[in-house]
Write an enzyme that holds these catalytic residues in place. Structure first.
Site, PDB file in Angstrom:
ATOM      1  N   LYS A 120       0.909  -1.233  -0.052  1.00 37.13           N
ATOM      2  CA  LYS A 120       0.186   0.103   0.128  1.00 37.13           C
ATOM      3  C   LYS A 120       0.957   1.271   0.027  1.00 37.13           C
ATOM      4  CE  LYS A 120      -4.113  -1.873   2.416  1.00 37.13           C
ATOM      5  NZ  LYS A 120      -5.021  -1.745   1.552  1.00 37.13           N
TER       6      LYS A 120
ATOM      7  N   GLU B 111      -6.037  -9.674   0.837  1.00 34.54           N
ATOM      8  CA  GLU B 111      -5.754 -10.846   1.833  1.00 34.54           C
ATOM      9  C   GLU B 111      -6.687 -11.119   2.863  1.00 34.54           C
ATOM     10  OE1 GLU B 111      -5.103  -8.004   2.692  1.00 34.54           O
ATOM     11  OE2 GLU B 111      -5.919  -7.715   4.659  1.00 34.54           O
TER      12      GLU B 111
ATOM     13  N   ARG C 243     -10.076 -11.755   2.554  1.00 33.91           N
ATOM     14  CA  ARG C 243     -10.871 -12.998   1.867  1.00 33.91           C
ATOM     15  C   ARG C 243     -10.406 -14.150   2.014  1.00 33.91           C
ATOM     16  NH1 ARG C 243     -11.953  -9.553  -3.639  1.00 33.91           N
ATOM     17  NH2 ARG C 243     -11.585  -8.056  -2.136  1.00 33.91           N
TER      18      ARG C 243
END
Ligand code: BES
Ligand code: MN
Ligand code: ZN
Length: 498
Positions: free
Chosen positions: A278, A350, A352
């Protein structure tokens, strides 16, 4: 804990003209400012201070308007609180006004105050409902997180709130105390930085709850998780030195034959995005990615404290999504606990993955319903903003339960569809499915479409708290920081679970 110095909330039958307290909070509707008989007695005792204030000063009783009249008598401050037009009055207005007023009284340095109950009641609502919401709004609204402040320059706090009413509202106050504490404890852990709130820390927290409440708690470590073949969970966890934990915390409040409600909570203690790192500023605040797991654990404890007639189990995969030579990568194919293979297209999807294994595990317990709570997508922001939480369900009855609980708890939710057309976008060329849709549309629904592969025909609800887990504003019961999202909602649902 939390509500740093705990606020004591109680009821008393004291007449207004006999009251001794630092402040008395009185609600006024915009269109109806005449004094009740009881207030007239108090006004008489105060030499018409209230009535002359209402006559000579600008107090319009606009929603949230607050005026303090210093008396220096037995009731040191008479505080007028505007509730807006009576026709528009509802429990949201009540909650917002009472929470904001409590905060402002605290900031003025007052340590105890009383609330004139009758001035907040209204023929549209049961007195029990009003009492419970007053208590919840004070307790939740007064939350502060100061654990890491070494210079406590603002240590103002409310010690005691007294609701002046004919009835004692014992049941309602007990419910409010337990639920507010669960909300506060959830906020505390979500607010706790990721170098401290590691998977192990949260697992120990769950064990501690189990010990204190006599609950069953199983904690699986890295080796056991590997042995169980939770391949998706392991994949996400393998890039961090903070090893994963899988927690199963159970409360049995109903008969052994009654199937449990399973609450699966996403517990990423920090979400860097992994190799799909990110960028700044999106990487900030990713400690809030454990909001689902933290809520699930505290919900189970609250059910136990309230002795609810229901079996509930919290199932939480806890790990950290980090960058390392051992990290999982795009192009990897992982095999989930239920055997479904997943092609990784983005290591930042990540949540899920850890939920895939946890949901499949939950379904093996043959629960009556599975509810997952997850900070799954940033796209939840686009759907409902900070005001409400999107959810998706495979079962109409269960989704009705969520909607009813939403109305009662004041936690706003909205249902999105799970049309089969969405399934095409997560088909993979090499595995059964892939973990993102490369188009990027309908993010919340795509997340649910992925998760559906790990629940069988057991009624299921997916609640995406990606946005509502955190507040940027200090307003009503919200304080900047963690919100404790879904705790009030789930408690209302479980309170009268049938
Ligand atoms: N934990 C995030 C979701 C999130 C992002 C919550 C920002 C709150 C604020 C989740 O793991 C994530 O990164 N989701 C991605 C999914 C995408 C890669 C399909 C997202 O929403 O961008
Ligand atoms: Mn992510
Ligand atoms: Zn995440």
């Amino acid at each position: 804990i939390s509500m740093e110095s705990k606020v004591l909330i109680k009821t008393a039958k004291t007449n207004l003209d006999r009251l001794k307290d630092n402040a008395l909070l009185i609600g006024f509707f915009k269109d109806k400012q005449q004094l009740s008989q009881e207030l007239k007695y108090l006004d008489g005792k105060l030499g018409s201070l209230i009535s002359s204030y209402l006559k000579n000063n600008k107090f319009e009783a606009e929603k949230g308007e607050l005026k303090n009249i210093f008396t220096n008598k037995d009731v040191k401050n008479v505080v007028l609180l505007g509730l807006g037009e009576e026709g528009k009055y509802n429990l949201d207005v009540l909650s917002l006004s009472v929470a904001d007023a409590s905060k402002r009284l605290r900031e003025s340095g007052i340590e105890t105050f009383s609330i004139y109950f009758d001035s907040f009641s209204n023929s549209k609502f049961k007195s029990e409902e009003i009492a419970e919401k007053i208590a919840l709004s004070c307790l939740i609204g007064l939350y502060k997180f100061t654990k890491f402040k070494t210079k406590n320059n603002n240590n103002k706090s409310i010690r005691q709130v007294t609701i002046l009413a004919e009835k004692s509202f014992e049941k309602e106050l007990n419910y409010a105390n337990v639920v507010a504490e669960a909300v506060s404890k959830t906020r505390d852990i979500v607010n706790t930085p990721p170098n401290i709130a590691t998977p192990e820390y949260i697992a120990n927290y769950a064990k501690d709850i189990a010990k204190k409440n006599g609950l069953k708690c199983s904690v699986f470590d890295e080796k056991q998780i590997e042995k169980l073949k939770m391949g998706c969970f392991i994949g996400v966890a393998q890039g961090s030195v903070n090893k994963p934990r899988f927690v199963v915390l159970e409360y049995h409040g109903a008969g052994k034959s009654k199937k449990p409600v399973a609450i699966v909570g996403k517990g990423i203690t920090f979400d860097s995005g992994g190799l799909n790192l990110k960028p700044y500023p999106y990487i900030l605040n990713m400690k809030d990615d454990k909001g689902g797991a933290t809520a699930a654990i505290n919900i189970v404890e609250a059910c136990s404290k309230l002795k609810l007639n229901v079996n509930v189990v919290a199932i939480t995969p806890l790990c950290e999504n980090m960058i390392d030579a051992a990290s999982y990568r795009p192009d990897d194919v992982l095999t989930a606990y239920n055997g479904v293979t997943v092609e990784i297209k983005n290591t930042d999807a990540e949540g899920r993955l850890v939920l895939a294994d946890a949901l499949a595990y939950a379904c093996e317990m043959k629960p009556e319903a599975v509810i997952d709570i997850a900070t799954l997508t940033g796209a939840s922001m686009i759907v409902l903003g900070y005001i409400g939480t999107p959810f998706i369900s495979t079962d109409e009855k269960l989704s009705e339960k969520i909607k009813n609980a939403s109305k009662k708890s004041l936690e706003k939710v909205w249902e999105l569809p799970l049309w089969q057309e969405y399934e095409d976008s997560i088909k993979s060329d090499v595995a059964d499915i892939k973990n993102i849709s490369e188009e990027g549309d309908a993010g919340v629904i795509i997340g649910a479409t992925f998760l559906k592969n790990f629940v069988n025909d057991i009624p299921w609800v997916h609640i995406d708290i990606g946005t509502t887990v955190w507040s940027k504003v200090d307003k009503g019961i919200l304080t900047k920081g963690a919100t404790g999202a879904t705790v009030r909602l789930m408690m209302e649902m479980l309170r009268d679970w049938k």
